[in-house]
Motif scaffolding. Structure first.
Motif, PDB file in Angstrom:
ATOM      1  N   MET A  19       0.831  -1.329   0.431  1.00  0.00           N
ATOM      2  CA  MET A  19      -0.177  -0.087  -0.324  1.00  0.00           C
ATOM      3  C   MET A  19       0.761   1.612  -0.377  1.00  0.00           C
ATOM      4  O   MET A  19       0.507   2.380  -1.047  1.00  0.00           O
ATOM      5  CB  MET A  19      -1.292   0.275   1.055  1.00  0.00           C
ATOM      6  N   ALA A  25      -3.092   5.722  -6.496  1.00  0.00           N
ATOM      7  CA  ALA A  25      -3.914   5.261  -5.622  1.00  0.00           C
ATOM      8  C   ALA A  25      -4.961   4.260  -5.282  1.00  0.00           C
ATOM      9  O   ALA A  25      -5.406   3.230  -3.980  1.00  0.00           O
ATOM     10  CB  ALA A  25      -5.020   6.606  -4.957  1.00  0.00           C
ATOM     11  N   GLY A  28      -3.278   0.700  -4.624  1.00  0.00           N
ATOM     12  CA  GLY A  28      -2.704   0.577  -2.812  1.00  0.00           C
ATOM     13  C   GLY A  28      -4.073   0.569  -2.024  1.00  0.00           C
ATOM     14  O   GLY A  28      -3.974  -0.376  -1.098  1.00  0.00           O
ATOM     15  N   LEU A  29      -5.184   1.541  -2.476  1.00  0.00           N
ATOM     16  CA  LEU A  29      -6.375   1.225  -1.373  1.00  0.00           C
ATOM     17  C   LEU A  29      -7.106  -0.242  -0.992  1.00  0.00           C
ATOM     18  O   LEU A  29      -6.589  -0.904  -0.308  1.00  0.00           O
ATOM     19  CB  LEU A  29      -7.350   2.105  -2.260  1.00  0.00           C
ATOM     20  N   LEU A  32      -4.546  -2.532   0.455  1.00  0.00           N
ATOM     21  CA  LEU A  32      -5.503  -2.185   2.000  1.00  0.00           C
ATOM     22  C   LEU A  32      -5.987  -2.636   2.676  1.00  0.00           C
ATOM     23  O   LEU A  32      -6.230  -3.378   4.087  1.00  0.00           O
ATOM     24  CB  LEU A  32      -5.019  -0.218   1.967  1.00  0.00           C
ATOM     25  N   PHE A  67     -13.684   5.368   0.919  1.00  0.00           N
ATOM     26  CA  PHE A  67     -12.838   6.320   0.463  1.00  0.00           C
ATOM     27  C   PHE A  67     -12.719   5.463  -1.460  1.00  0.00           C
ATOM     28  O   PHE A  67     -12.217   6.056  -2.086  1.00  0.00           O
ATOM     29  CB  PHE A  67     -11.140   4.771   0.729  1.00  0.00           C
TER      30      PHE A  67
ATOM     31  N   ARG B  27       5.530   9.599   1.680  1.00  0.00           N
ATOM     32  CA  ARG B  27       4.344  10.540   0.712  1.00  0.00           C
ATOM     33  C   ARG B  27       3.986  11.082   0.342  1.00  0.00           C
ATOM     34  O   ARG B  27       4.014  11.870   1.642  1.00  0.00           O
ATOM     35  CB  ARG B  27       2.598   9.082   0.417  1.00  0.00           C
ATOM     36  N   ASN B  29       1.183  12.341  -1.987  1.00  0.00           N
ATOM     37  CA  ASN B  29      -0.082  12.278  -1.695  1.00  0.00           C
ATOM     38  C   ASN B  29      -1.256  12.022  -0.840  1.00  0.00           C
ATOM     39  O   ASN B  29      -1.146  11.280  -0.241  1.00  0.00           O
ATOM     40  CB  ASN B  29      -0.211  10.975  -3.353  1.00  0.00           C
ATOM     41  N   VAL B  31      -4.076  11.134  -0.728  1.00  0.00           N
ATOM     42  CA  VAL B  31      -4.575  10.613   0.224  1.00  0.00           C
ATOM     43  C   VAL B  31      -4.202   9.144   0.209  1.00  0.00           C
ATOM     44  O   VAL B  31      -4.610   8.013   1.577  1.00  0.00           O
ATOM     45  CB  VAL B  31      -5.561   9.543  -1.234  1.00  0.00           C
ATOM     46  N   PHE B  32      -2.747   8.705   0.270  1.00  0.00           N
ATOM     47  CA  PHE B  32      -1.551   7.875   0.658  1.00  0.00           C
ATOM     48  C   PHE B  32      -1.543   8.358   2.165  1.00  0.00           C
ATOM     49  O   PHE B  32      -1.794   7.036   3.252  1.00  0.00           O
ATOM     50  CB  PHE B  32      -0.921   7.129  -0.293  1.00  0.00           C
ATOM     51  N   MET B  35      -4.140   7.279   4.182  1.00  0.00           N
ATOM     52  CA  MET B  35      -4.463   5.214   4.034  1.00  0.00           C
ATOM     53  C   MET B  35      -3.772   4.934   5.451  1.00  0.00           C
ATOM     54  O   MET B  35      -3.867   4.308   5.911  1.00  0.00           O
ATOM     55  CB  MET B  35      -4.631   5.262   2.827  1.00  0.00           C
ATOM     56  N   LEU B  39      -4.070   2.775   9.131  1.00  0.00           N
ATOM     57  CA  LEU B  39      -3.095   1.572   9.349  1.00  0.00           C
ATOM     58  C   LEU B  39      -2.712   2.571  10.095  1.00  0.00           C
ATOM     59  O   LEU B  39      -2.482   0.868  11.441  1.00  0.00           O
ATOM     60  CB  LEU B  39      -1.995   1.637   8.039  1.00  0.00           C
ATOM     61  N   VAL B  75     -12.058   9.642   9.491  1.00  0.00           N
ATOM     62  CA  VAL B  75     -11.669   9.845   7.835  1.00  0.00           C
ATOM     63  C   VAL B  75     -12.809   9.894   7.194  1.00  0.00           C
ATOM     64  O   VAL B  75     -13.012  11.059   5.932  1.00  0.00           O
ATOM     65  CB  VAL B  75     -12.486   8.177   7.601  1.00  0.00           C
ATOM     66  N   LEU B  79     -11.596  12.884   4.416  1.00  0.00           N
ATOM     67  CA  LEU B  79     -11.933  12.785   3.106  1.00  0.00           C
ATOM     68  C   LEU B  79     -13.005  13.927   2.338  1.00  0.00           C
ATOM     69  O   LEU B  79     -12.782  14.393   1.239  1.00  0.00           O
ATOM     70  CB  LEU B  79     -12.761  11.241   3.103  1.00  0.00           C
TER      71      LEU B  79
END
Lengths: 167, 106
Positions: A19, A25, A28-29, A32, A67, B27, B29, B31-32, B35, B39, B75, B79
């Motif tokens: 990921m 992206a 990666g999702l 994950l 997401f 990262r 980005n 979005v990463f 995420m 994690l 989230v 988002l």
């Protein structure tokens, strides 16, 4: 049982490494999601079947699907977000590896943690009883937090005539 | 039933947290970055479940529920901020989001 733990842990770590290093992206999702399903297996082997079900239903099923929807709205190019050469991974990698090594060093000094204990499955009844008696105040605070998150998402999402985005 | 030592589960949680932290640092980005934060939250809950398995108590699983609630709120806000950033800057690169920087320093 323990073999299942090690296999799922390896899958989860491989999935999360994939990921972090993907460029696209959406790839990666998906990695994950695989990692989170493996973590659900880890929870099950640790004697928490209720949490394993929650991990699949709420985390992999709801939060990560949110997401996916956001990614569809964004419509990103695969190369979106500049990423430099491999050199910029080195120093953060060393820092993070140092921190992890320190954690492992401290943990291995505690010999109480190294003997495998007798494992009892703690089911949903015990969790629910504890959640709504001992931690009832915490449950209320969590609901207020969700309300605040909903209001904030509605506020930020409702811009310039486009539809709001919330849970 | 032979079981895993708790230390292996805790080291697993630490490794997941380290990978997430690496993602947040490296990262660009956004979005990463989001995420990777997910994690790290999951890594914390793995540590809670490992502790619950050590003492055979339900408290760790209750705290997992609290972590999931926090992650859901995070989230939702993250988002919607991401969509707002994409709408304003036409980019999800964290280097492009620099409105607070003084003029002329670019």
């Amino acid at each position: 049982m323990s073999v299942l733990f090690y296999i799922s842990a390896a899958v989860a770590i491989a999935g999360s490494l994939m990921m972090v290093t993907r460029r696209n992206a959406m790839h990666g999702l998906v990695n994950l999601i695989v990692a989170f399903l493996a973590i659900a297996c880890v929870f099950w082997t640790l004697g928490a079947p209720f949490v394993a079900a929650l991990q699949i239903v709420v985390y992999a099923g709801a939060i990560l699907v949110l997401f996916v929807f956001a990614m569809m709205i964004l419509n990103l190019k695969p190369e979106a977000g500049r990423q430099g050469s491999i050199v910029e991974w080195i120093i953060p990698g060393i820092l993070v590896a140092t921190l992890l090594a320190q954690v492992i060093f401290v943990l291995t000094g505690i010999c109480d943690l190294q003997v495998p204990g007798k494992q009892i499955v703690v089911g949903p009844e015990a969790v629910g009883e504890s959640l709504f008696t001992v931690y009832a105040l915490g449950a209320e605070i969590a609901s207020v937090l969700l309300m605040a998150g909903l209001a904030a998402a509605f506020h930020y999402g409702a811009f310039s005539g486009q539809g709001g985005e919330d849970e | 039933m032979n079981n895993v030592p708790v230390i292996h589960a805790l080291i697993f949680a630490g490794a997941l947290f380290a990978i997430g932290a690496l993602g947040v640092i490296v990262r660009r980005n956004l979005v990463f970055v989001l995420m990777s934060i997910e994690l790290m939250l999951i890594a914390a809950s793995v540590a809670f479940i490992a502790a619950a398995a050590k003492w055979n108590q339900a408290d760790g699983q209750v705290f997992y529920i609290f972590i999931v609630v926090t992650a859901a709120a995070e989230v939702a806000v993250g988002l919607s901020l991401l969509l707002r950033i994409h709408h304003t800057f036409k980019s999800v690169d964290s280097d492009d989001v620099s409105l607070l920087r003084e003029e002329g320093e670019r």
